[in-house]
Design a protein around this motif. Structure first.
Motif, PDB file in Angstrom:
ATOM      1  N   GLU A   1       0.836  -1.213   0.000  1.00 24.60           N
ATOM      2  CA  GLU A   1       0.000   0.000   0.000  1.00 24.60           C
ATOM      3  C   GLU A   1       0.869   1.262   0.000  1.00 24.60           C
ATOM      4  N   ILE A   2       1.973   1.177   0.747  1.00 24.82           N
ATOM      5  CA  ILE A   2       2.876   2.341   0.789  1.00 24.82           C
ATOM      6  C   ILE A   2       3.489   2.565  -0.598  1.00 24.82           C
ATOM      7  N   ALA A   3       3.875   1.441  -1.235  1.00 25.18           N
ATOM      8  CA  ALA A   3       4.463   1.542  -2.580  1.00 25.18           C
ATOM      9  C   ALA A   3       3.477   2.217  -3.531  1.00 25.18           C
ATOM     10  N   GLU A   4       2.209   1.819  -3.399  1.00 25.49           N
ATOM     11  CA  GLU A   4       1.183   2.398  -4.269  1.00 25.49           C
ATOM     12  C   GLU A   4       1.000   3.893  -3.968  1.00 25.49           C
ATOM     13  N   ARG A   5       0.904   4.175  -2.649  1.00 27.10           N
ATOM     14  CA  ARG A   5       0.680   5.565  -2.231  1.00 27.10           C
ATOM     15  C   ARG A   5       1.815   6.483  -2.713  1.00 27.10           C
ATOM     16  N   LEU A   6       3.045   5.983  -2.622  1.00 28.05           N
ATOM     17  CA  LEU A   6       4.187   6.828  -2.967  1.00 28.05           C
ATOM     18  C   LEU A   6       4.642   6.625  -4.414  1.00 28.05           C
ATOM     19  N   ALA A   7       3.906   5.788  -5.141  1.00 31.69           N
ATOM     20  CA  ALA A   7       4.250   5.487  -6.542  1.00 31.69           C
ATOM     21  C   ALA A   7       5.717   5.085  -6.671  1.00 31.69           C
ATOM     22  N   ALA A   8       6.125   4.151  -5.815  1.00 27.63           N
ATOM     23  CA  ALA A   8       7.512   3.662  -5.843  1.00 27.63           C
ATOM     24  C   ALA A   8       7.475   2.135  -5.895  1.00 27.63           C
ATOM     25  N   PRO A   9       8.529   1.515  -6.430  1.00 31.26           N
ATOM     26  CA  PRO A   9       8.541   0.042  -6.466  1.00 31.26           C
ATOM     27  C   PRO A   9       8.523  -0.547  -5.062  1.00 31.26           C
ATOM     28  N   LEU A  10       7.874  -1.708  -4.928  1.00 35.14           N
ATOM     29  CA  LEU A  10       7.752  -2.358  -3.614  1.00 35.14           C
ATOM     30  C   LEU A  10       9.126  -2.606  -2.992  1.00 35.14           C
ATOM     31  N   GLY A  11      10.083  -3.051  -3.823  1.00 35.19           N
ATOM     32  CA  GLY A  11      11.428  -3.339  -3.313  1.00 35.19           C
ATOM     33  C   GLY A  11      12.062  -2.100  -2.690  1.00 35.19           C
ATOM     34  N   THR A  12      11.816  -0.967  -3.321  1.00 36.63           N
ATOM     35  CA  THR A  12      12.379   0.299  -2.817  1.00 36.63           C
ATOM     36  C   THR A  12      11.793   0.618  -1.443  1.00 36.63           C
ATOM     37  N   ILE A  13      10.482   0.411  -1.313  1.00 30.15           N
ATOM     38  CA  ILE A  13       9.817   0.705  -0.041  1.00 30.15           C
ATOM     39  C   ILE A  13      10.347  -0.222   1.053  1.00 30.15           C
ATOM     40  N   LYS A  14      10.505  -1.501   0.701  1.00 31.10           N
ATOM     41  CA  LYS A  14      11.026  -2.454   1.691  1.00 31.10           C
ATOM     42  C   LYS A  14      12.400  -2.009   2.167  1.00 31.10           C
ATOM     43  N   THR A  15      13.230  -1.613   1.205  1.00 30.85           N
ATOM     44  CA  THR A  15      14.588  -1.180   1.564  1.00 30.85           C
ATOM     45  C   THR A  15      14.536   0.066   2.448  1.00 30.85           C
ATOM     46  N   ARG A  16      13.665   1.005   2.086  1.00 29.36           N
ATOM     47  CA  ARG A  16      13.593   2.244   2.871  1.00 29.36           C
ATOM     48  C   ARG A  16      13.209   1.945   4.326  1.00 29.36           C
ATOM     49  N   ILE A  17      12.199   1.084   4.493  1.00 24.18           N
ATOM     50  CA  ILE A  17      11.737   0.798   5.859  1.00 24.18           C
ATOM     51  C   ILE A  17      12.798   0.019   6.618  1.00 24.18           C
ATOM     52  N   ARG A  18      13.403  -0.946   5.936  1.00 28.90           N
ATOM     53  CA  ARG A  18      14.428  -1.739   6.631  1.00 28.90           C
ATOM     54  C   ARG A  18      15.597  -0.849   7.034  1.00 28.90           C
ATOM     55  N   THR A  19      16.028   0.026   6.118  1.00 25.55           N
ATOM     56  CA  THR A  19      17.157   0.910   6.431  1.00 25.55           C
ATOM     57  C   THR A  19      16.790   1.838   7.585  1.00 25.55           C
ATOM     58  N   ALA A  20      15.558   2.364   7.537  1.00 25.66           N
ATOM     59  CA  ALA A  20      15.126   3.289   8.591  1.00 25.66           C
ATOM     60  C   ALA A  20      15.143   2.588   9.951  1.00 25.66           C
ATOM     61  N   LEU A  21      14.592   1.381  10.008  1.00 24.82           N
ATOM     62  CA  LEU A  21      14.521   0.668  11.292  1.00 24.82           C
ATOM     63  C   LEU A  21      15.917   0.261  11.772  1.00 24.82           C
ATOM     64  N   THR A  22      16.774  -0.109  10.828  1.00 27.48           N
ATOM     65  CA  THR A  22      18.153  -0.465  11.224  1.00 27.48           C
ATOM     66  C   THR A  22      18.847   0.759  11.821  1.00 27.48           C
ATOM     67  N   THR A  23      18.656   1.914  11.192  1.00 27.75           N
ATOM     68  CA  THR A  23      19.268   3.147  11.716  1.00 27.75           C
ATOM     69  C   THR A  23      18.730   3.446  13.117  1.00 27.75           C
ATOM     70  N   LEU A  24      17.414   3.307  13.297  1.00 26.17           N
ATOM     71  CA  LEU A  24      16.820   3.620  14.598  1.00 26.17           C
ATOM     72  C   LEU A  24      17.287   2.633  15.657  1.00 26.17           C
ATOM     73  N   ARG A  25      17.426   1.364  15.266  1.00 25.72           N
ATOM     74  CA  ARG A  25      17.929   0.373  16.233  1.00 25.72           C
ATOM     75  C   ARG A  25      19.350   0.716  16.638  1.00 25.72           C
ATOM     76  N   ARG A  26      20.117   1.150  15.657  1.00 27.49           N
ATOM     77  CA  ARG A  26      21.508   1.512  15.958  1.00 27.49           C
ATOM     78  C   ARG A  26      21.550   2.708  16.914  1.00 27.49           C
ATOM     79  N   SER A  27      20.562   3.583  16.779  1.00 26.85           N
ATOM     80  CA  SER A  27      20.554   4.785  17.638  1.00 26.85           C
ATOM     81  C   SER A  27      20.293   4.444  19.100  1.00 26.85           C
ATOM     82  N   LEU A  28      19.812   3.201  19.370  1.00 27.91           N
ATOM     83  CA  LEU A  28      19.560   2.802  20.761  1.00 27.91           C
ATOM     84  C   LEU A  28      20.867   2.655  21.518  1.00 27.91           C
ATOM     85  N   ARG A  29      21.920   2.350  20.779  1.00 22.92           N
ATOM     86  CA  ARG A  29      23.207   2.100  21.448  1.00 22.92           C
ATOM     87  C   ARG A  29      23.941   3.415  21.617  1.00 22.92           C
ATOM     88  N   PRO A  30      24.363   3.676  22.846  1.00 26.42           N
ATOM     89  CA  PRO A  30      25.024   4.952  23.082  1.00 26.42           C
ATOM     90  C   PRO A  30      26.368   5.042  22.365  1.00 26.42           C
TER      91      PRO A  30
END
Lengths: 274, 194
Positions: free
Chosen positions: B165-194
Motif C-alpha cells: 500500500e505504501i508503494a502504491e501511495r508513494l508510486a515507488a517500487p515495492l522493493g524500494t519501499i522495503k529497503t527504505r523501511i528496513r534501512t530506517a529501522l536499522t538506523t533507529l535500532r543503531r541509535s539505541l546504542r550509546p
C-alpha cells in the motif's frame, strides 16, 4: 533451527514489529523467536524502537479515567493461557470412573439432547464465528504449551548435564558495587556449559541488562544474558561459550545495553573465580 | 538456544518492573491496579491514538478499548515478548488503525477535515510520562532520517499501511519501499546504542 528458517524469519521481523504480518506469519515469528536468541534480541530492539516512535504523552481529560475504570468492573477476564505455575490437573482414580449402566445411559442421552439443543442455538446465532475463534485459540494454546514444554525440557536437560558433569566445578560469586547483598553461585563445566543462579540482585540500571562473561584467557567471552526471574533472582543456563581456554576461569556479571555486547563495557556486579 | 529467553522486559529498569507487578495484580482482578496502570500509560496511549486518528473522541474510545483489552487479557500477558508499555501501545496502534481502516472504507469520512485542526506531533511533551533516554534517541533518529525513509516508516507505523500500500501511495517500487523501511529501522535500532 535451520539457517534458512532463521534468515526467512529474520527478514520478517520489521513487518512483525509494524503489525504488517498475517496471523500465521506472526505465529511463525513468535515460535522462532522463542528459540533464537539473535532474532529475540533483534525483536526486543525493534520493540523499543516502536515504543520510541509513539508521540509524547498528553494529559487525558479527567472524565476519561472514570469512564474507563467503571467499564472494567463489569468485564470478565480471560482464563490464563498457561503459566509457569500451571495448575496440575488431577485425574480421578480408576475406581472412581462412572459405571456405565441404565442410569448413566439415560443421563448421557439427556445430556446429548441438551447439547444438541444448545449447539443448534449456538450455531443459529452469530456466535459461530466466536466458536471458530475459540477453537483457533485452543489450538494456539496447545501449540504454545508444547513450545514451552520443549523449551523448559531443553533447559532442564542442559542444567542436569552441567550439574552432573565430571568436570563441573562450583564457583562462589561475590556481589560488587550496589550488588554486595547479592548471593550467586555458578556451576562451570568446560564441556557442558554454565549454570548461574543469583539471588537478591538489584534491578539493572535503566536501559541496561545483565550479561554473563566467562574469562579463561585474556578476553572475556559472553555466555549470554542473565534472565530475570522476578524478586531479584537471575538465572542463566548456557552451553559452553566458544573461545574459553581450559584451566582457571572467572565468571563475571556486568550491566550492558539491551541485547548485550561482544565484550564487556559496564560495571562488574558479580564475580567469582575457580 | 533458549538461554536468554527469560530475559524480561525489565531491561528498561524500575518502571518496567513496577508495570509487571501491576499487570500481575490486574490479572487477579484488582481494579486499583487498573487505575495505576491507567495513570502511568493513558497519556501515551491517548497521544498515539490521537496521532493516528486525528480525532479526540475516537482516540478516547481507543483508550477505553485498550484498557478493556488489557484488563481482559492481563492473564495472558507474556513479559518475554516485550514491556507492558509496548504491549499497551501495540494494542492502541492496532485498535486505532482498525478504526482508521474502517473510516477509510466509509466515503463520508470527516477524518481529512479534522486532520489539520487536531494537535499532532508538534504538541509539547507532557511531564506525565518520563521519556527514557532510548526513546529520545529514537525520536532524534526519526527526525534525522532521510525524508523518503521517514515517510515510508510513518505510513507503516501511523497509518497501518502494508508495504504494498505504501508503494502504491508513494508510486515507488515495492522493493524500494522495503529497503527504505528496513534501512530506517536499522538506523533507529543503531541509535539505541550509546
Amino acid at each position: 533451527m535451520t539457517m534458512d528458517r532463521h534468515d526467512t524469519i529474520g527478514a520478517m521481523l520489521d513487518e512483525y514489529a509494524l503489525g504488517q504480518l498475517s496471523q500465521d506469519e506472526r505465529r511463525d515469528v513468535e515460535t522462532h523467536v522463542r528459540e533464537c536468541d539473535v532474532c529475540a534480541t533483534d525483536l526486543r530492539e525493534l520493540t523499543i524502537v516502536m515504543e520510541g516512535l509513539a508521540p509524547d504523552a498528553v494529559t487525558p481529560p479527567p472524565a476519561l479515567r472514570q469512564r474507563v475504570l467503571s467499564s472494567l468492573a463489569t468485564q470478565p477476564q480471560d482464563p490464563p493461557r498457561i503459566s509457569d505455575d500451571a495448575k496440575v490437573v488431577t485425574l480421578p482414580p480408576k475406581g472412581a470412573r462412572i459405571r456405565r449402566g441404565v442410569h448413566s445411559g439415560w443421563l448421557a442421552a439427556a445430556a446429548l439432547v441438551i447439547l444438541a439443543f444448545g449447539a443448534a442455538l449456538y450455531f443459529s446465532t452469530a456466535s459461530r464465528r466466536l466458536l471458530i475463534e475459540d477453537v483457533q485459540e485452543a489450538q494456539e494454546t496447545a501449540a504454545d504449551l508444547q513450545r514451552r514444554l520443549d523449551q523448559y525440557a531443553g533447559q532442564a536437560d542442559l542444567a542436569v548435564s552441567i550439574l552432573t558433569a565430571s568436570d563441573m566445578q562450583p564457583i562462589a560469586m561475590a556481589g560488587r558495587e550496589n550488588a554486595t547483598a547479592s548471593t550467586a553461585r555458578a556451576y562451570w563445566s568446560p564441556t557442558r556449559g554454565l549454570l548461574i543462579v543469583a539471588d537478591q540482585l538489584p534491578m539493572p540500571p535503566p536501559g541496561r541488562i545483565y550479561q554473563v562473561w566467562v574469562i579463561g584467557g585474556a578476553t572475556p567471552v559472553s555466555a549470554g544474558l542473565l534472565g530475570e526471574q522476578g524478586s531479584g533472582r537471575g538465572m542463566l543456563i548456557a552451553p559452553p561459550p566458544t573461545g574459553v581456554p581450559g584451566g582457571t576461569v572467572t565468571v563475571a556479571v556486568t550491566d550492558e545495553p539491551p541485547g548485550g555486547l561482544a565484550s564487556p563495557t559496564g560495571s562488574i556486579r558479580l564475580a567469582g573465580s575457580l | 538456544m533458549t538461554r536468554n529467553s527469560h530475559l524480561q522486559a525489565t531491561a528498561i529498569g524500575g518502571p518496567a518492573d513496577a508495570d509487571l507487578r501491576l499487570v500481575g495484580r490486574l490479572a487477579s482482578g484488582d481494579l486499583d491496579a487498573a487505575g495505576e496502570l491507567y495513570d502511568r500509560h493513558a497519556g501515551k496511549v491517548l497521544a498515539l491514538a490521537r496521532r493516528i486518528l486525528r480525532d479526540q473522541g475516537d482516540a478516547e474510545d481507543v483508550v477505553q478499548e485498550v484498557f478493556s483489552q488489557a484488563w481482559r487479557t492481563a492473564t495472558r500477558f507474556e513479559p518475554e515478548r516485550g514491556t507492558v508499555a509496548a504491549w499497551l501501545l501495540m494494542i492502541a496502534r492496532t485498535r486505532a488503525i482498525d478504526r482508521l481502516r474502517a473510516r477509510r472504507s466509509r466515503p463520508d469520512t470527516t477524518g481529512d477535515v479534522l486532520l489539520d485542526r487536531m494537535p499532532g506531533h508538534t504538541e509539547p511533551a507532557s511531564d506525565m510520562l518520563i521519556a527514557s533516554e532510548q526513546y529520545a534517541r529514537v525520536r532524534q533518529g526519526l527526525v534525522a532520517l532521510p525524508a523518503e525513509q521517514r515517510t515510508a516508516l510513518e505510513l507503516a507505523y501511523f497509518e497501518g499501511l502494508s508495504q504494498s500500500e505504501i508503494a502504491e501511495r508513494l508510486a515507488a517500487p515495492l522493493g524500494t519501499i522495503k529497503t527504505r523501511i528496513r534501512t530506517a529501522l536499522t538506523t533507529l535500532r543503531r541509535s539505541l546504542r550509546p
